[in-house]
Design an enzyme around this catalytic site. Structure first.
Site, PDB file in Angstrom:
ATOM      1  N   LYS A 108     104.885  74.384   0.305  1.00  0.00           N
ATOM      2  CA  LYS A 108     104.587  75.371   1.349  1.00  0.00           C
ATOM      3  C   LYS A 108     104.940  74.801   2.722  1.00  0.00           C
ATOM      4  CE  LYS A 108     100.804  76.339   3.662  1.00  0.00           C
ATOM      5  NZ  LYS A 108     101.414  76.622   4.985  1.00  0.00           N
ATOM      6  N   SER A 139      97.141  67.561   9.644  1.00  0.00           N
ATOM      7  CA  SER A 139      96.054  67.008  10.444  1.00  0.00           C
ATOM      8  C   SER A 139      95.047  66.255   9.578  1.00  0.00           C
ATOM      9  CB  SER A 139      95.347  68.142  11.189  1.00  0.00           C
ATOM     10  OG  SER A 139      94.810  69.049  10.254  1.00  0.00           O
ATOM     11  N   THR A 140      94.358  65.333  10.217  1.00  0.00           N
ATOM     12  CA  THR A 140      93.347  64.546   9.516  1.00  0.00           C
ATOM     13  C   THR A 140      92.229  65.451   9.008  1.00  0.00           C
ATOM     14  OG1 THR A 140      93.897  62.573  10.767  1.00  0.00           O
ATOM     15  CG2 THR A 140      91.676  62.662   9.852  1.00  0.00           C
ATOM     16  N   GLU A 192      99.468  62.153   4.491  1.00  0.00           N
ATOM     17  CA  GLU A 192     100.075  61.587   5.710  1.00  0.00           C
ATOM     18  C   GLU A 192      99.475  62.359   6.865  1.00  0.00           C
ATOM     19  OE1 GLU A 192     102.264  59.126   5.819  1.00  0.00           O
ATOM     20  OE2 GLU A 192     103.081  59.025   3.789  1.00  0.00           O
ATOM     21  N   CYS A 216     103.618  62.557  14.588  1.00  0.00           N
ATOM     22  CA  CYS A 216     102.392  61.898  14.135  1.00  0.00           C
ATOM     23  C   CYS A 216     102.353  60.441  14.553  1.00  0.00           C
ATOM     24  CB  CYS A 216     102.271  62.025  12.632  1.00  0.00           C
ATOM     25  SG  CYS A 216     103.810  61.601  11.831  1.00  0.00           S
ATOM     26  N   GLU A 271      94.152  62.663  19.084  1.00  0.00           N
ATOM     27  CA  GLU A 271      95.569  62.989  19.044  1.00  0.00           C
ATOM     28  C   GLU A 271      95.815  64.264  19.842  1.00  0.00           C
ATOM     29  OE1 GLU A 271      97.099  64.224  15.211  1.00  0.00           O
ATOM     30  OE2 GLU A 271      98.804  62.899  15.546  1.00  0.00           O
TER      31      GLU A 271
END
Ligand code: NAD
Length: 477
Positions: free
Chosen positions: A180, A233-234, A254, A288, A385
């Site tokens: 996706k 995202s984390t 990741e 990132c 971030e």
């Protein structure tokens, strides 16, 4: 900003954007359940196309197609045969490189010079590289047995490159894929689906389903998916880790970063300034591993800042399709809001903002190259971030202080070191808790080199021999 340049727009006539797109399942474009969403050009807000939104039932169809292709065709094929398809895909990507680059810039907002000279060439290189592994897996150290069906979910900052990082190793190892793309950048993945058709890839080996978070959730939680690969995202990464906990799915994540780019007083300063600019303003800072925290040795801080501001003032921002553009559009209104919000928090916490003076286009999503000085480690702009063209500048006196500050983050994806001394580079690299440490350069990517994080930047490696581990059962099974 800087010199006046005559417009040098790349023609968009080479791409044929259809008014609407379906889902790519079992080698064909299908309608899905009927709901759809729009993808826009972030530089102009022009609607580019209607794209199908895959439901749970659509995802189930895609997983079934991938399973059939896995058991009947792809896992039975020799590595050498699989490699032929991967080489073919790599060559078509090169042949259609201009088309892919233009489409990527239109849907994502990134400058054409980056999509043309960085993204697309590395995408092709990834397919070539992993094509080379397909018949040599017995030397990989991770066995030769594929996992089965891989469910892959990717972000919007490098749409085609993240697709390549996911699909190339998966296919080389004999897995099939349901992927996706992100909801704001689905178009190059759909063009890649056409490339799969052109390469005569057996139906079902690659399936592309478009949609937002719900579609992603349906993929990663599907019971017949053996492997989950996620970049994003984390926050979502943590949700996925929870969703698959207790299942026997293999997972690689990741996630985000807040990299330190460390400049010592003996560094070649002009080169370092180029590296700082590349580190945080490449791809509008939507990277990132961006060098979003500049740590500069106190004795050269004033000089570095002066040169940096001068260099930033020459950056050209505007039409992503103009060949002279350095800084393109922010990918979405939502991301622009987040960048603004965190920058305002920087102001409120007492950091000093400096930004390039420039006229922003009236349509589209734009944010000027910005830096903050007077930043302390407690400031949110030093910890979170921002994922935009915003640099936080901190200073240090000794190498140990630099290491301590660099490592003082929940992330650990990348770092940069600028110094004349080879011994210092090695000692810093040993002490920095980051998956990648660049020395006297930044943001260099190569398919032979593994990439991935420590701590909240995720786990698993992509790229290189190490990248095969995520798609194989292991040496002793
Ligand atoms: P995001 O996590 O919101 O979205 C990433 C993808 O996950 C999208 O395709 C989205 O539709 C999907 N998604 C959203 N919710 C989901 C859910 N609950 N289950 C499954 N899928 C879901 O991130 P983003 O805003 O698209 O991307 C920016 C982030 O990605 C940044 O934090 C950045 O650091 C990170 N990133 C990391 C790397 C890396 O290699 N480490 C590379 C690029 C981006």
């Amino acid at each position: 900003m800087g010199f006046e340049y005559a417009p040098a727009p790349e023609s968009r006539a080479i791409v044929d954007i259809k008014p609407s797109y379906g889902l790519f399942i079992n080698g064909e474009f299908v309608d899905g359940n009927g709901t759809s969403f729009k993808t826009i050009n972030p530089a102009t807000e022009e609607v580019l196309a209607e794209v199908a939104e895959a439901s749970d039932a659509d995802v189930d169809e895609a997983v079934k197609a991938a399973r059939r292709a896995y058991t009947r065709v792809w896992s039975r094929m020799s590595g050498a045969e699989r490699a032929k398809y991967l080489y073919r895909i790599a060559r078509i990507i090169q042949e259609r490189g201009r088309e892919l680059a233009v489409l990527e810039s239109i849907d994502n907002g990134k400058p054409i010079k980056e999509s043309r000279d960085v993204d697309v060439p590395i995408v092709a290189a990834h397919f070539f590289y992993y094509a080379g592994w397909a018949d040599k897996l017995k030397y990989s150290g991770y066995g030769e047995t594929p996992l089965g069906v891989a469910g892959q979910v990717i972000p919007w900052n490098f749409p085609l490159l993240m697709l390549a990082w996911k699909i190339a190793p998966a296919l080389a190892c004999g897995n099939t894929v349901v992927l996706k793309p992100a909801e704001t950048t689905p178009l190059t993945a759909l063009l890649f689906a056409e490339i799969c058709q052109q390469a005569d890839l057996p139906p079902g080996v690659v399936n592309i389903v478009t949609g937002a978070g719900e579609t992603g959730r349906a993929i990663v939680s599907h019971p017949d998916v053996d492997k989950v690969a996620f970049t994003g995202s984390t926050e979502v990464g943590k949700a996925i880790a929870r969703a698959v906990a207790g299942s026997d799915k293999k997972v690689t994540l990741e996630l985000g970063g807040k990299a330190a780019n460390i400049v010592f007083d003996d560094a070649p300063l002009d080169q370092a300034v180029e590296g700082i600019v590349n580190g945080i303003f490449f791809n509008q800072g939507h990277v990132c591993c961006a060098g979003s925290r500049l740590l500069v040795q106190e004795s050269v801080a004033d000089e570095v800042l002066e040169r940096l501001k001068r260099r930033m003032s020459t950056l050209r921002m505007g039409d992503p399709l103009d060949k002279n553009t350095d800084i393109g559009a922010i990918n979405s209104g939502e991301q622009l809001m987040r960048i603004r919000e965190l920058s305002e928090i920087g102001d409120a916490e007492g950091a000093e903002r400096w930004e390039v003076a420039c006229d922003l286009p009236t349509k589209g999503f734009w944010f000027p190259p910005t830096l903050f000085t007077g930043v302390s480690q407690a400031h949110r702009i030093a910890r979170e971030e921002i994922f935009g063209p915003v640099l936080s500048v901190l200073t240090f006196r000794t190498p140990s202080e630099a290491v301590e500050k660099a490592n003082n983050t929940p992330f650990g994806l990348s770092a940069g070191v600028w110094t004349d001394k080879g011994s210092r580079i090695l000692s810093m690299a040993n002490r920095l808790r980051a998956g990648v440490v660049w020395a006297n350069t930044f943001n260099k990517f190569d398919p032979t080199s593994p990439f991935g994080g420590y701590k909240e930047s995720g786990y698993g490696r992509e790229g290189g021999r190490h990248g095969l581990e995520a798609y194989l059962k292991g040496a002793d099974q």
